[in-house]
Design a protein around this motif. Structure first.
Motif, short mmCIF file in Angstrom:
data_model
loop_
_atom_site.label_atom_id
_atom_site.label_comp_id
_atom_site.label_asym_id
_atom_site.label_seq_id
_atom_site.Cartn_x
_atom_site.Cartn_y
_atom_site.Cartn_z
N LEU A 261 -1.94 3.33 -15.00
CA LEU A 261 -1.61 4.09 -13.78
C LEU A 261 -0.27 4.80 -13.95
O LEU A 261 0.70 4.21 -14.43
N THR A 262 -0.25 6.05 -13.51
CA THR A 262 1.00 6.83 -13.55
C THR A 262 1.78 6.60 -12.25
O THR A 262 1.96 7.50 -11.42
N LEU A 263 2.22 5.39 -12.08
CA LEU A 263 2.95 5.00 -10.86
C LEU A 263 4.22 4.31 -11.28
O LEU A 263 4.18 3.33 -12.04
N PRO A 264 5.38 4.78 -10.83
CA PRO A 264 6.64 4.15 -11.25
C PRO A 264 6.85 2.80 -10.58
O PRO A 264 6.16 2.43 -9.61
N ARG A 265 7.83 2.07 -11.12
CA ARG A 265 8.15 0.76 -10.55
C ARG A 265 8.77 0.88 -9.16
O ARG A 265 8.58 -0.01 -8.33
N VAL A 266 9.51 1.97 -8.92
CA VAL A 266 10.19 2.15 -7.64
C VAL A 266 9.70 3.46 -7.04
O VAL A 266 9.80 4.52 -7.67
N LEU A 267 9.17 3.37 -5.81
CA LEU A 267 8.76 4.55 -5.06
C LEU A 267 9.87 4.90 -4.08
O LEU A 267 10.08 4.20 -3.10
N ASN A 268 10.57 5.97 -4.41
CA ASN A 268 11.69 6.37 -3.56
C ASN A 268 11.17 7.34 -2.50
O ASN A 268 10.81 8.47 -2.79
N CYS A 269 11.14 6.89 -1.25
CA CYS A 269 10.67 7.72 -0.14
C CYS A 269 11.74 8.68 0.35
O CYS A 269 11.49 9.48 1.26
N GLY A 270 12.92 8.56 -0.18
CA GLY A 270 13.97 9.49 0.20
C GLY A 270 14.49 9.21 1.60
O GLY A 270 14.70 8.06 2.00
N TYR A 271 14.66 10.28 2.37
CA TYR A 271 15.27 10.19 3.68
C TYR A 271 14.25 10.59 4.74
O TYR A 271 13.32 11.35 4.50
N CYS A 272 14.50 10.06 5.95
CA CYS A 272 13.61 10.32 7.08
C CYS A 272 14.47 10.57 8.31
O CYS A 272 15.56 10.01 8.44
N LEU A 273 13.97 11.45 9.19
CA LEU A 273 14.70 11.75 10.41
C LEU A 273 14.64 10.57 11.36
O LEU A 273 13.65 9.83 11.43
N VAL A 274 15.73 10.42 12.12
CA VAL A 274 15.80 9.33 13.10
C VAL A 274 14.71 9.55 14.14
O VAL A 274 14.57 10.63 14.70
N GLN A 285 -2.68 8.34 -11.06
CA GLN A 285 -3.77 8.74 -11.95
C GLN A 285 -4.00 7.68 -13.02
O GLN A 285 -3.06 7.07 -13.52
N ASN A 286 -5.26 7.48 -13.29
CA ASN A 286 -5.64 6.55 -14.35
C ASN A 286 -5.71 7.35 -15.65
O ASN A 286 -6.65 8.11 -15.88
N VAL A 287 -4.70 7.20 -16.47
CA VAL A 287 -4.65 7.91 -17.74
C VAL A 287 -5.18 7.05 -18.87
O VAL A 287 -5.07 7.43 -20.04
N GLY A 288 -5.71 5.83 -18.53
CA GLY A 288 -6.29 4.99 -19.55
C GLY A 288 -7.69 5.42 -19.91
O GLY A 288 -8.19 6.47 -19.46
N ALA A 291 -12.22 2.37 -16.49
CA ALA A 291 -12.08 2.37 -15.03
C ALA A 291 -11.46 1.07 -14.57
O ALA A 291 -11.42 0.07 -15.30
N GLY A 292 -11.03 1.07 -13.31
CA GLY A 292 -10.45 -0.12 -12.73
C GLY A 292 -10.43 -0.06 -11.22
O GLY A 292 -10.39 1.03 -10.63
N THR A 293 -10.45 -1.21 -10.58
CA THR A 293 -10.33 -1.34 -9.13
C THR A 293 -9.00 -2.01 -8.82
O THR A 293 -8.67 -3.03 -9.44
N PHE A 294 -8.26 -1.48 -7.85
CA PHE A 294 -6.90 -1.92 -7.60
C PHE A 294 -6.72 -2.31 -6.15
O PHE A 294 -7.37 -1.75 -5.25
N TYR A 295 -5.81 -3.29 -5.95
CA TYR A 295 -5.49 -3.79 -4.61
C TYR A 295 -3.98 -3.71 -4.43
O TYR A 295 -3.22 -4.08 -5.33
N ALA A 330 -7.67 10.56 -10.30
CA ALA A 330 -6.38 10.36 -9.62
C ALA A 330 -6.64 10.17 -8.14
O ALA A 330 -7.65 10.63 -7.59
N ILE A 331 -5.73 9.53 -7.48
CA ILE A 331 -5.78 9.30 -6.04
C ILE A 331 -4.39 9.49 -5.47
O ILE A 331 -3.38 9.31 -6.17
N VAL A 332 -4.34 9.91 -4.24
CA VAL A 332 -3.07 10.13 -3.57
C VAL A 332 -2.78 8.94 -2.67
O VAL A 332 -3.58 8.60 -1.79
N LEU A 333 -1.66 8.29 -2.93
CA LEU A 333 -1.22 7.17 -2.11
C LEU A 333 -0.31 7.69 -1.02
O LEU A 333 0.65 8.40 -1.29
#
Length: 1171
Positions: A261-274, A285-288, A291-295, A330-333
């Protein structure tokens, strides 16, 4: 159980199998060593038939021993199948007599780990080998042996060398074939020790012969089955034992390529308005290769699983929490967050991965940093938007010329702010100083002008960065533009709530307003010359150039593009065809004209100016020619042709080119020609002219009716020009008409000629003679003259005839006609004449239809002259003579004023009436619509009220009486001592006597009174009054009956007389009534000193002089008085004793005695005491 044959070639040796697990996956074993005693027995299979069929020249029945076929039927026994064990024993008993063992050194023990076999209660090689040989342990996982198969004197070659299973699913069964090839020069036996794990099993071997012997170059095959219970990695191996000193291992690996999976260890959501919720999308994306099923679940909830779409752990949510990915998919999280938290991702191949999510909240902050370029600010009093914080003004430009200004806007937050621009109409409202706008004044109306653009119009403001926006102004029409840009941030939270709260409210917010203004002016492009005219004719297929210039008087450069004109095989183009002209500069062009056929071309060459609504057009006029035949005359005029005559003429043709010209005459059909029988015949009609040659043709004209014949024939030259021949003729008979057949006289006066114009038009080229006469039922009631009464009308000429009509009746003329007879016409021309009802003579006086009144006033001074005027206007066009006469001869005189004025006035008043009126002019001619001014001058030498009438007679109108009235005041008498006094005619001189002694008698004083201009006697009644000092008695009342001053005789006795009428006997005036009534008078109180005259009543004869005798009688002074001053006054009251002098009925009336201002004399005397 696997069935294969085994032929050992050497002592058993040990090999190490390298196994390893996936870095992201755990496996139930790392690596193992297998002892020799755990390998099942290898029996032989008869493959002699395979060897003999493949290698016929090497293998035959003589070479292969008998009985070897049965020994190849034994297969591997692992002790798990009773039937299998029984069958093996039977095979051993059958083949025990023929069994052969090879005496070789075993190397299999070096490939087996004795310790592992013993720990698992298995037979190790040390249990059955006579001598212990140093062991070589299996290499570490992932490592290879330090020696190759060639170094081990390999007998069989494994194909493939490693058994791989890469595509499998849980619960499936998969097979693969292992081929063992004999690479030696002798037939060999082989056997296989099966895998140790329950996931792999080996089948029966297939040998080339029945005896289980593999001939040189031949192969045996074994089927390996794989039955996984998960998607994890599996490892095992097969041990191949042959007659060789060494045995070798065939590794077995079942490893699905793990999903990556092309997913980093840390997902930085950045900043959000109050108060907002931020949704982020991370592409996973599964670049392997599998196939696989994920939870996905929060880390603290592992190993429980969620069945919802989002996996939530406040303040975060991730979704979808369960998904499957095929290789390359690929899938969008979706992630929403406001802080930091950890989630765990589990794969169905037992892989586990931890992911952290981070985020931070902030407030919105946007500012305008700068505006590039000059920016003129708002002028005082200029209308502007009520809410805009910033102002941008563009300089004047041409339509469709783009101006740009760069705006730098900074996002002061660490968030991407989605935005878009709105262009709105400004809110314009004048405000007083200190006044603020109300919310009701703010309205939002989109601006649809589409002249302002902001680029980019929408997008994201990057965190804490300055962004350049390009504000573009591109006007489309000639007018001023005024708009307001609203910078709108989308999805801004209205209240601070939980970031993922379902009730969070988001809205679009206007964060900035920028007001923009711009104006336009037109392009200015000039062509010199404005058109291209190529004189003469040019030959076809030859390019002709003509120069011209284009000036750019605009404020900016222009980009031009000339279109190439290709019309009717003609080509017109401009060089250069495109380019750029700078401001206030000109550009030189060449227009290139190439003709394709003889033609005259008049067209416009279009030049497109970029951003200009209308193109610039260059008029072009050019003529092309080919072979040409010249006509001697372009027009054949047969002239005036009388009906029935035949006309003909000759036409010459000349070829003016060096080309042979084939020509033909053809008549051009005219739709207006209704008579096709009228034709022009050309002889000859066709022909061929050599170069520069000439010929003649004859044209015949045949017509049979009157007409203006016009037709066009064409001289058609093949491949050349067509020359038109205009043919005309006039076939006529005399024909004249009126251009206006009705003549209306709308303003007629009785007996006065009224002029009208009628126009005759000769419709032919023949001269026509005409004459006039008047006819009709009412012809006797009027007269008409025509100018000229007759004449000759030239060809196609017009003539204006003046008609002078005089009406002798007051009826309307409707049945009168003027007849114009034209020689040669079948019927005369009839001109209808309509005349209005005739008007009569009409005269008004002083702008009034009624009789005027001439009033000279009520205060006319005696012996002065007064002039008044009145107007006499002729309101018609009829001239008339006029006379002005007096009503009688009492007052008026028609005598003209002469040079000797005194004599004239004296003679004028000689009739004795006291007044006279002179009229100038008293006769004359009153022209049409003329106004005459009549002067009336009044002269007088006697007081009184005067009235008279003037009789004005104009033409045959009834006489008009003009009333004149005047009131004259003054005294006709004067004293010679002081002479006439025009200003104060009633004031006499002051009579002052010398100083007298007391009781002294004084002589009388004589004073003359002149009335030389009088024509009647005037009686003066005197009364003398003394004025005493300190006398408080003001007046004394005297009662009288009858006349105030009756006529007396010389002795002073009153004489009786009869009264006389003043104006008329029926209506007595007030003056007449007072003649018999009681009268009163107020006299000054008389004193004691007597100042008197000898006679109180004197008569001044006409044109004569009277004398007044004054006497002064002094009184006695007392002893105490030395001197006394006596003051008195004498009043002379005027009376007339003649009835004619008092009044002339209806003409003159005069006041008498007390009704008139008396003549006054001041009296003064002095008395002294005698010594």
């Amino acid at each position: 159980n696997l069935l294969f044959f085994f032929s050992p070639l050497s002592q058993p040796t040990r090999r190490t199998l390298h196994t390893s697990s996936s870095p992201a996956c755990s496996h139930p074993f790392e690596h193992h060593e297998f002892p020799m005693n755990c390998i099942p027995l290898l029996l032989f299979q008869d493959i002699s038939h395979v060897l003999m069929s493949v290698f016929k020249e090497v293998y035959n029945k003589d070479i292969i021993e008998e009985g070897i076929q049965l020994s190849n039927l034994i297969k591997t026994n692992v002790g798990k199948n009773i039937y299998h064990d029984k069958y093996v024993k039977e095979l051993q008993q059958v083949t025990s007599g023929t069994k052969v063992f090879f005496k070789i050194k075993s190397t299999f023990c070096w490939c087996v780990d004795d310790d592992i076999l013993k720990r698992n209660n298995l037979i190790s090689p040390g249990d059955y080998l006579p001598a212990e040989i140093p062991r070589i342990r299996a290499p570490a996982p992932g490592m290879r042996c330090s020696y190759s198969l060639d170094e081990l004197s390999q007998v069989f070659q494994a194909i493939p060398q490693v058994m791989f299973f890469t595509e499998y699913n849980n619960g499936g069964v998969y097979e693969s074939t292992l081929e063992l090839k004999n690479v030696t020069y002798t037939s060999r036996h082989v056997r296989i020790i099966p895998p140790t794990t329950p996931y792999f099993s080996i089948g029966l071997g297939r040998f080339p012969s029945d005896g289980g012997i593999v001939a040189p170059g031949m192969s045996c095959e074994y089927t390996l089955r794989f039955a996984p219970d998960s998607l994890g990695d599996f490892r095992d191996f097969l041990v191949v034992e042959t007659e060789s000193e060494h045995l070798f291992v065939v590794p077995i690996e079942a490893r699905r390529p793990p999903p990556v999976l092309t997913l980093p260890r840390v997902l930085n959501c950045g900043y959000c308005l109050v108060g907002g919720v931020k949704f982020l999308e991370f592409t996973c994306q599964n670049v392997g290769l599998s196939a696989g099923t994920f939870y996905i679940i929060p880390k603290d909830k592992w190993p429980s699983l969620s069945t919802t779409y989002f996996s939530e752990k406040s303040p975060f949510a991730v979704g979808p929490c369960v998904f499957s990915l095929q290789p390359g998919e690929a899938i969008v999280l979706e992630v929403s967050s406001l802080s930091e938290f950890a989630f765990t991702i589990i794969c169905d191949n037992c892989q586990v991965k931890d992911v952290s999510i981070e985020g931070e909240s902030q407030l919105v902050g946007v500012e305008l940093v700068s505006i590039c370029g000059e920016n003129e600010p708002l002028t005082p009093g200029e209308m502007h938007d009520l809410t805009a914080e910033h102002f941008v003004r563009f300089s004047k430009c041409h339509p469709h010329i783009e101006q740009q200004k760069r705006l730098v806007i900074r996002n002061n937050v660490h968030l991407e702010l989605p935005f878009h621009w709105q262009i709105m109409k400004p809110n314009l409202r004048p405000l007083l100083p200190g006044e603020t706008h109300e919310l009701s004044h703010i309205q939002f109306h989109p601006d649809t002008n589409d002249v302002y653009h902001m680029n980019p119009p929408m997008g994201l403001l990057a965190p804490c960065q300055e962004h350049e926006f390009l504000l573009t102004y591109c006007p489309k029409e000639l007018k001023d533009y005024h708009s307001v840009f609203h910078l709108v941030l989308r999805d801004i939270p209205l209240i601070v709530l939980h970031p993922v709260h379902s009730g969070s409210k988001l809205n679009n917010v206007i964060i900035m307003e920028i007001e923009v203004k711009g104006s336009t002016e037109p392009y200015r492009v000039l062509l010199e010359p404005y058109g291209v005219i190529i004189p003469g004719e040019i030959f076809i297929s030859i390019a002709t150039r003509k120069q011209f210039q284009m000036w750019n008087h605009s404020k900016t450069f222009i980009l031009f593009q000339w279109e190439t004109l290709n019309i009717n095989s003609h080509v017109i183009e401009v060089e250069p065809s495109a380019g750029r002209i700078e401001e206030n500069e000109c550009f030189d062009f060449d227009v290139v004209v190439t003709g394709g056929k003889p033609d005259k071309l008049e067209t416009n060459l279009v030049c497109n100016i970029q951003h200009r609504h209308e193109p610039v057009k260059l008029p072009i006029e050019v003529s092309f020619k080919g072979p040409a035949v010249k006509l001697s005359v372009p027009c054949v005029d047969f002239g005036l042709v009388r009906l029935g005559d035949e006309a003909q003429t000759t036409l010459s043709l000349t070829n003016t080119t060096p080309l042979e010209a084939s020509w033909m005459f053809k008549e051009k059909i005219n739709n207006k020609q209704d008579h096709k029988d009228t034709q022009v015949v050309v002889e000859p009609g066709t022909g061929v002219l050599p170069p520069f040659a000439s010929c003649s043709v004859t044209l015949h004209l045949n017509v049979d009716f009157c007409q203006t014949f016009e037709t066009e024939m064409e001289l058609i030259v093949e491949n050349g020009t067509t020359s038109p021949v205009w043919i005309q003729a006039v076939v006529q008979s005399p024909q004249v008409c009126f251009l206006n057949c009705k003549l209306v006289f709308s303003d007629l006066y009785l007996g006065v000629p009224s002029k009208g114009i009628v126009t005759l038009f000769n419709q032919t080229l023949l001269p026509s003679h005409f004459s006039w006469k008047l006819q009709g039922k009412q012809a006797s009631l009027c007269t008409a003259t025509f100018d000229p009464p007759s004449g000759i009308l030239g060809p196609n000429a017009t003539m204006n005839i003046a008609v002078n009509l005089s009406s002798h009746t007051d009826l309307k003329l409707t049945e009168v006609a003027a007849i114009c007879e034209v020689q040669g016409m079948n019927s005369p021309l009839v001109l209808q004449i309509v005349g209005s009802q005739s008007k009569k003579l009409s005269v008004s006086y002083s702008d009034s239809p009624s009789a005027p009144i001439i009033d000279f006033g009520k205060d006319v001074i005696l012996k002065t002259e007064v002039t008044k005027q009145f107007l006499m206007t002729n309101d018609s066009a009829i001239p008339a003579a006029f006379t002005i006469k007096p009503e009688g001869k009492a007052l008026c005189s028609m005598t003209r004023i002469k040079d000797h004025r005194l004599k004239f006035v004296t003679g004028l008043l000689a009739h004795g009436n006291g007044a006279a009126f002179v009229v100038q002019p008293d006769s004359g001619q009153l022209g049409p619509f003329e106004t005459k001014t009549v002067d009336v001058t009044a002269f007088c030498d006697m007081w009184g009220e005067y009235r008279d009438h003037l009789i004005c007679k104009v033409g045959d109108l009834e006489p008009m009486n003009v009333t004149m009235q005047m009131t004259v005041k003054g005294c006709p008498l004067y004293f010679p001592v002081i002479g006439p006094r025009p200003d104060d005619q009633c004031l006499g001189p002051t009579m002052q006597s010398v100083t007298h002694l007391s009781n002294e008698s004084t002589p009388d004083c004589v004073l003359s009174l002149i009335g030389s201009s009088l024509l009647t006697d005037i009686r003066v009644d005197w009364e003398v009054y003394n004025i005493e000092e300190n006398d408080h008695k003001l007046i004394e009342l005297v009662m009288t009956y009858g006349d105030h001053f009756p006529l007396k005789d010389d002795d002073g006795n009153e004489l009786l007389k009869g009264t006389f009428s003043v104006f008329n006997e029926e209506d007595p005036t007030e003056w007449e009534k007072n003649q018999t009534l009681m009268g009163t008078s107020v006299n000054l109180q008389s004193g004691t000193v007597s100042i008197s005259h000898s006679k109180t009543q004197i008569v001044i004869p006409a044109k004569s002089t009277g004398c007044i005798h004054m006497s002064f009688t002094p009184f006695n002074l007392s002893e105490c008085q030395r001197e006394s001053r006596c003051v008195g006054v004498a009043y002379g009251f005027l009376n007339l004793d003649s009835e004619k002098a008092v009044c002339i009925p209806g003409k003159v009336r005069r006041d008498l005695a007390l009704d008139l201002q008396p003549v006054k004399l001041d009296l003064l005397g002095t008395i002294k005491l005698a010594a």
